[in-house]
Design an enzyme around this catalytic site. Structure first.
Site, PDB file in Angstrom:
ATOM      1  N   CYS A 132       0.803  -1.232   0.000  1.00 28.95           N
ATOM      2  CA  CYS A 132       0.000   0.000   0.000  1.00 28.95           C
ATOM      3  C   CYS A 132       0.832   1.277   0.000  1.00 28.95           C
ATOM      4  O   CYS A 132       0.333   2.351   0.341  1.00 28.95           O
ATOM      5  CB  CYS A 132      -0.963  -0.018   1.179  1.00 28.95           C
ATOM      6  SG  CYS A 132      -2.115  -1.407   1.119  1.00 28.95           S
ATOM      7  N   LYS A 197      -8.714  -0.031  10.359  1.00 29.65           N
ATOM      8  CA  LYS A 197      -8.677  -1.070   9.330  1.00 29.65           C
ATOM      9  C   LYS A 197      -7.764  -2.195   9.793  1.00 29.65           C
ATOM     10  O   LYS A 197      -6.560  -1.997   9.987  1.00 29.65           O
ATOM     11  CB  LYS A 197      -8.178  -0.476   8.012  1.00 29.65           C
ATOM     12  CG  LYS A 197      -8.073  -1.514   6.905  1.00 29.65           C
ATOM     13  CD  LYS A 197      -7.740  -0.881   5.565  1.00 29.65           C
ATOM     14  CE  LYS A 197      -7.537  -1.936   4.499  1.00 29.65           C
ATOM     15  NZ  LYS A 197      -7.231  -1.363   3.191  1.00 29.65           N
ATOM     16  N   ARG A 207      -8.939  -8.917  -3.142  1.00 26.11           N
ATOM     17  CA  ARG A 207      -7.589  -8.906  -3.717  1.00 26.11           C
ATOM     18  C   ARG A 207      -7.558  -9.684  -5.026  1.00 26.11           C
ATOM     19  O   ARG A 207      -6.852  -9.333  -5.962  1.00 26.11           O
ATOM     20  CB  ARG A 207      -6.587  -9.441  -2.702  1.00 26.11           C
ATOM     21  CG  ARG A 207      -6.447  -8.461  -1.541  1.00 26.11           C
ATOM     22  CD  ARG A 207      -5.464  -8.925  -0.502  1.00 26.11           C
ATOM     23  NE  ARG A 207      -5.490  -8.017   0.649  1.00 26.11           N
ATOM     24  CZ  ARG A 207      -4.892  -8.245   1.798  1.00 26.11           C
ATOM     25  NH1 ARG A 207      -4.204  -9.364   1.954  1.00 26.11           N
ATOM     26  NH2 ARG A 207      -4.948  -7.377   2.779  1.00 26.11           N
ATOM     27  N   LYS A 250     -13.385  -1.369   9.476  1.00 26.57           N
ATOM     28  CA  LYS A 250     -13.342  -2.387   8.429  1.00 26.57           C
ATOM     29  C   LYS A 250     -12.492  -3.572   8.874  1.00 26.57           C
ATOM     30  O   LYS A 250     -11.399  -3.345   9.379  1.00 26.57           O
ATOM     31  CB  LYS A 250     -12.742  -1.740   7.180  1.00 26.57           C
ATOM     32  CG  LYS A 250     -12.517  -2.659   6.024  1.00 26.57           C
ATOM     33  CD  LYS A 250     -11.807  -1.920   4.926  1.00 26.57           C
ATOM     34  CE  LYS A 250     -11.382  -2.924   3.892  1.00 26.57           C
ATOM     35  NZ  LYS A 250     -10.461  -2.395   2.953  1.00 26.57           N
ATOM     36  N   SER A 276     -15.403  -7.963   1.197  1.00 25.72           N
ATOM     37  CA  SER A 276     -15.608  -9.006   0.188  1.00 25.72           C
ATOM     38  C   SER A 276     -15.808 -10.398   0.779  1.00 25.72           C
ATOM     39  O   SER A 276     -16.657 -11.154   0.324  1.00 25.72           O
ATOM     40  CB  SER A 276     -14.426  -9.003  -0.782  1.00 25.72           C
ATOM     41  OG  SER A 276     -13.200  -9.152  -0.087  1.00 25.72           O
TER      42      SER A 276
HETATM   43  C1  PBG Z   1      -7.163  -1.212  -0.570  1.00 28.27           C
HETATM   44  C2  PBG Z   1      -8.417  -1.826  -0.085  1.00 28.27           C
HETATM   45  C3  PBG Z   1      -8.683  -3.154   0.261  1.00 28.27           C
HETATM   46  C4  PBG Z   1     -10.049  -3.236   0.527  1.00 28.27           C
HETATM   47  C5  PBG Z   1     -10.555  -1.947   0.391  1.00 28.27           C
HETATM   48  N1  PBG Z   1      -9.530  -1.102   0.023  1.00 28.27           N
HETATM   49  C6  PBG Z   1      -7.804  -4.344   0.259  1.00 28.27           C
HETATM   50  C7  PBG Z   1      -6.732  -4.487   1.237  1.00 28.27           C
HETATM   51  O1  PBG Z   1      -6.501  -3.665   2.126  1.00 28.27           O
HETATM   52  O2  PBG Z   1      -6.019  -5.477   1.084  1.00 28.27           O
HETATM   53  C8  PBG Z   1     -10.821  -4.469   0.885  1.00 28.27           C
HETATM   54  C9  PBG Z   1     -12.263  -4.460   0.515  1.00 28.27           C
HETATM   55  C10 PBG Z   1     -12.939  -5.771   0.560  1.00 28.27           C
HETATM   56  O3  PBG Z   1     -12.372  -6.816   0.943  1.00 28.27           O
HETATM   57  O4  PBG Z   1     -14.115  -5.795   0.194  1.00 28.27           O
HETATM   58  N2  PBG Z   1      -6.148  -1.154   0.335  1.00 28.27           N
END
Ligand code: PBG
Length: 330
Positions: A132, A197, A207, A250, A276
């Site tokens: 990231c 998060k 992903r 999240k 997801s």
């Molecule tokens: C980007 C991001 C992610 C998600 C939202 N923004 C993936 C991650 O952090 O690996 C996940 C969303 C989801 O799983 O629905 N960093």
């Protein structure tokens, strides 16, 4: 038996659908839903996402197909994710003027002015290594990443984003974005921070969908350890001080205790992202004939609001809008 002293009978308020909905403590409305949309480079692409049954990925020239459905469903808010063809060490397509999200924003602003456009601000979809931010050795360099995150957010706003949502989990990124936006005259553009998060296996299907899995290691060096609660309050407090307008937690489902804590401790609106993996689990269980998809999805959505969130990001947004109209939730 003598029941004359039983004055309290909770069942009185459960007698029929009218009284049940009158005394309902949690209300769910379409205006509080945000629908995630995946836009990729290329032409004339509208393809199903294998890991997210029922979700589509599109190129900018087919974005209208997706947004048309969203608007028709009565959902007003979308969160855009970009999937570039070209990735490099520093994720330069994340902040390119003609990047995929920037082009999607210009299209959506022009053709769907009634929609509220939010963008996910992160580097992981754009870096060749899938982390990231920019690397220093095998670590993501926090302070070298901040200017790129701020630049990405600014480029989104310049292309038409109504709100930006940083999800990278670098320290100080809300302040970096706020300063960059303000310096360029965008003092009125809100920031919805992915404040809390967690490093979560529930992101697996995303992903796959966004091609953003890290090529080595994991995200535990910047996303949060799922054992922690107090750290969530610390992260939220920092983002409030840095100028966040909305705080997000999240994932949602396994973190409802955290949603409640954040809602109780801060006076900003709280959003929760039903990610997801949460969606994929319901889909898979329904497909296996184990559960009633609509009933379970409604119950899961209501739990997030009951926990104190006022905003829900969900792949079920369009269906929930329909289920609200049908009186299955609301
Ligand atoms: C980007 C991001 C992610 C998600 C939202 N923004 C993936 C991650 O952090 O690996 C996940 C969303 C989801 O799983 O629905 N960093």
């Amino acid at each position: 038996m003598d029941f004359s002293q039983m004055l309290e009978r909770p069942r009185r308020l459960r007698g029929n659908p009218l009284i049940r909905s009158m005394v309902r403590e949690t209300r769910v409305s379409k205006s509080s839903l945000i629908y995630p949309v995946f836009v990729r480079d290329g032409k004339n692409i509208l393809e199903p996402i294998p890991s997210l049954d029922g979700q589509m990925r599109c190129s900018v020239d087919r974005l209208g197909d997706i947004l048309e459905d969203v608007a028709k469903a009565g959902v007003k808010n979308v969160m855009l994710f970009g999937i570039p063809d070209h990735k490099d060490e520093v994720g330069s397509q994340a902040y390119a003027e003609d990047g995929v999200v920037q082009r999607a924003l210009r299209f959506a602003k022009e053709h769907y002015p009634e929609l509220y456009l939010i963008t996910d601000v992160c580097m992981c979809e754009y870096t060749s290594h899938g982390h990231c931010g920019v690397l220093c050795g095998h670590e993501v360099d926090n302070d070298k990443t901040l200017p790129l995150i701020a630049k990405t957010a600014l480029s989104h706003v310049q292309a038409g984003a109504d709100m930006v949502a940083p999800s990278d989990m670098m320290d100080g990124r809300v302040l970096a974005i706020r300063q960059e936006l303000d310096k360029n005259g965008f003092t009125s553009t809100p920031i919805m921070s992915y404040a809390v998060k967690y490093s979560s296996a529930f992101y697996g299907p995303f992903r796959e969908a966004a091609g953003s899995a890290p090529s080595f290691g994991d995200r535990k060096g910047y996303q949060m350890d799922f054992h922690n609660r107090k750290e969530a309050l610390k992260e939220a407090a920092l983002d409030v001080r840095e100028g966040a307008d909305i705080l997000m937690v999240k994932p949602a489902m396994s973190y409802l205790d955290i949603v409640r804590e954040v809602a109780d401790n801060f006076d900003l609106p709280v959003a929760a992202y039903s990610v997801s993996g949460e969606y994929a689990m319901i889909k898979a269980a329904a497909k296996a004939g184990l559960i009633d998809e609509a009933a379970v999805a409604c119950e899961a959505a209501a739990s997030v609001f009951r926990a104190g969130a006022g905003i829900l990001l969900t792949y079920y947004a369009k269906e929930l809008a329909k289920w609200i109209d049908e009186g299955r939730i609301g």
